[in-house]
Motif scaffolding. Structure first.
Motif, PDB file in Angstrom:
ATOM      1  N   VAL A   7       1.042  -1.384  -0.172  1.00 23.26           N
ATOM      2  CA  VAL A   7      -0.065   0.112  -0.033  1.00 23.26           C
ATOM      3  C   VAL A   7       0.945   1.064  -0.086  1.00 23.26           C
ATOM      4  O   VAL A   7       2.159   1.221   0.261  1.00 23.26           O
ATOM      5  CB  VAL A   7      -0.826  -0.193   1.204  1.00 23.26           C
ATOM      6  N   THR A   8       0.038   2.226  -0.083  1.00 26.80           N
ATOM      7  CA  THR A   8       0.876   3.825  -0.279  1.00 26.80           C
ATOM      8  C   THR A   8       1.063   3.967   1.360  1.00 26.80           C
ATOM      9  O   THR A   8      -0.007   3.696   1.820  1.00 26.80           O
ATOM     10  CB  THR A   8       0.279   4.633  -1.115  1.00 26.80           C
ATOM     11  N   PRO A   9       2.350   4.754   1.515  1.00 28.31           N
ATOM     12  CA  PRO A   9       2.217   5.424   2.654  1.00 28.31           C
ATOM     13  C   PRO A   9       0.892   6.359   2.823  1.00 28.31           C
ATOM     14  O   PRO A   9       0.639   6.292   4.290  1.00 28.31           O
ATOM     15  CB  PRO A   9       3.366   5.745   2.749  1.00 28.31           C
ATOM     16  N   SER A  10       1.165   6.442   2.302  1.00 25.75           N
ATOM     17  CA  SER A  10      -0.617   8.193   2.751  1.00 25.75           C
ATOM     18  C   SER A  10      -1.948   6.634   2.681  1.00 25.75           C
ATOM     19  O   SER A  10      -2.416   7.480   4.027  1.00 25.75           O
ATOM     20  CB  SER A  10      -0.423   8.624   1.271  1.00 25.75           C
ATOM     21  N   THR A  11      -1.924   5.743   3.139  1.00 29.91           N
ATOM     22  CA  THR A  11      -2.613   5.057   3.164  1.00 29.91           C
ATOM     23  C   THR A  11      -2.593   4.596   4.752  1.00 29.91           C
ATOM     24  O   THR A  11      -3.381   4.870   5.727  1.00 29.91           O
ATOM     25  CB  THR A  11      -2.662   3.701   2.187  1.00 29.91           C
ATOM     26  N   VAL A  12      -1.606   4.352   4.633  1.00 30.64           N
ATOM     27  CA  VAL A  12      -1.153   4.373   5.986  1.00 30.64           C
ATOM     28  C   VAL A  12      -1.085   5.158   7.183  1.00 30.64           C
ATOM     29  O   VAL A  12      -1.773   5.372   7.936  1.00 30.64           O
ATOM     30  CB  VAL A  12       0.308   3.706   6.751  1.00 30.64           C
ATOM     31  N   TYR A  13      -1.092   6.384   6.537  1.00 33.24           N
ATOM     32  CA  TYR A  13      -0.767   7.528   7.823  1.00 33.24           C
ATOM     33  C   TYR A  13      -2.867   7.935   7.554  1.00 33.24           C
ATOM     34  O   TYR A  13      -3.319   8.132   8.742  1.00 33.24           O
ATOM     35  CB  TYR A  13      -0.752   8.946   6.664  1.00 33.24           C
ATOM     36  N   ARG A  14      -3.304   8.051   6.507  1.00 38.07           N
ATOM     37  CA  ARG A  14      -4.685   8.088   6.298  1.00 38.07           C
ATOM     38  C   ARG A  14      -5.685   7.071   7.271  1.00 38.07           C
ATOM     39  O   ARG A  14      -6.116   7.519   8.256  1.00 38.07           O
ATOM     40  CB  ARG A  14      -5.444   7.659   5.227  1.00 38.07           C
ATOM     41  N   ARG A  15      -5.212   5.966   7.596  1.00 40.72           N
ATOM     42  CA  ARG A  15      -5.750   5.056   8.360  1.00 40.72           C
ATOM     43  C   ARG A  15      -5.497   5.149   9.736  1.00 40.72           C
ATOM     44  O   ARG A  15      -5.818   4.978  10.806  1.00 40.72           O
ATOM     45  CB  ARG A  15      -5.336   3.450   7.510  1.00 40.72           C
ATOM     46  N   TRP A  16      -4.439   5.075  10.407  1.00 40.80           N
ATOM     47  CA  TRP A  16      -3.649   4.988  11.646  1.00 40.80           C
ATOM     48  C   TRP A  16      -3.115   6.533  11.620  1.00 40.80           C
ATOM     49  O   TRP A  16      -2.732   6.894  13.188  1.00 40.80           O
ATOM     50  CB  TRP A  16      -2.570   4.493  11.830  1.00 40.80           C
ATOM     51  N   GLY A  17      -2.458   7.730  11.236  1.00 40.48           N
ATOM     52  CA  GLY A  17      -2.302   8.958  11.705  1.00 40.48           C
ATOM     53  C   GLY A  17      -0.255   8.846  11.624  1.00 40.48           C
ATOM     54  O   GLY A  17       0.068   9.326  11.034  1.00 40.48           O
ATOM     55  N   ASP A  18      -0.726   7.945  12.488  1.00 34.83           N
ATOM     56  CA  ASP A  18       1.391   7.592  12.193  1.00 34.83           C
ATOM     57  C   ASP A  18       1.583   6.368  13.132  1.00 34.83           C
ATOM     58  O   ASP A  18       0.545   5.445  13.679  1.00 34.83           O
ATOM     59  CB  ASP A  18       1.923   8.636  13.954  1.00 34.83           C
TER      60      ASP A  18
END
Length: 188
Positions: free
Chosen positions: A47-58
């Protein structure tokens, strides 16, 4: 409302969560927790890092989410035939799992990335659900039982305090004393 609560179960969201959680577990084993980064995890998960940030924040919130899942009990408490034996076996297992280096790390991660307290609440709910199973079995056998909150306050709370802040000398005998204290001299 936390990000995790806003996400609907199933479908793509569930697949993303599982692949990211799996990536965290794999990378933790391969490179160690301190080397984990969101881009590294995202690349492994596909997945893209933005997917992780969007879902979890950090990263901290992601590690917290993974820790909560890893703290989820995999089986129901053992049934040994009476409340004292069942609750003692559960308390000893709880202590053994939570006091292990991995258990302590998961507890720390669960709490560190928990801005709204939902992960702490979920971890507490896991213990309460397990205790409820033990108490319901004893009630069905006709035994007199304390309520779940009493067991949480007098067994789980002191265990967690000692695990987190005073782990030296913490052993199964301590868990047995806590259970005996909540059940009284007759074992009920």
């Amino acid at each position: 409302m936390s990000r995790r609560q806003m996400v609907r179960p199933g479908g793509r969201s569930a697949r993303v969560q599982e692949s990211v959680h799996a990536a965290v577990r794999e990378l933790e084993a391969e490179v160690g927790r301190d080397a984990l980064t969101v881009p590294l995890i995202a690349r492994r998960a596909g997945v893209t890092p933005s997917t992780v940030y969007r879902r979890w924040g950090d990263l901290r919130e992601l590690l917290s989410d993974v820790a909560v899942e890893r703290l989820r009990p995999e089986t129901e408490p053992e049934e040994l035939g009476d409340l004292a034996a069942d609750l003692t076996a559960w308390a000893e297992l709880f202590l053994d799992e939570m006091a292990s280096p991995a258990g302590r790390a998961y507890v720390r991660d669960a709490l560190l990335g928990d801005p709204d307290g939902s992960n702490a609440g979920q971890c507490s709910a896991y213990a309460a659900e397990q205790i409820d199973v033990v108490l319901a079995r004893a009630t069905a056998r006709g035994e007199t039982v304390p309520d779940v909150e009493t067991v949480v306050d007098r067994v789980v709370a002191p265990l967690m305090y000692r695990i987190l802040f005073r782990p030296t000398g913490l052993d199964a005998a301590y868990a047995r004393r806590l259970v005996a204290g909540v059940l009284g001299p007759s074992g009920h």
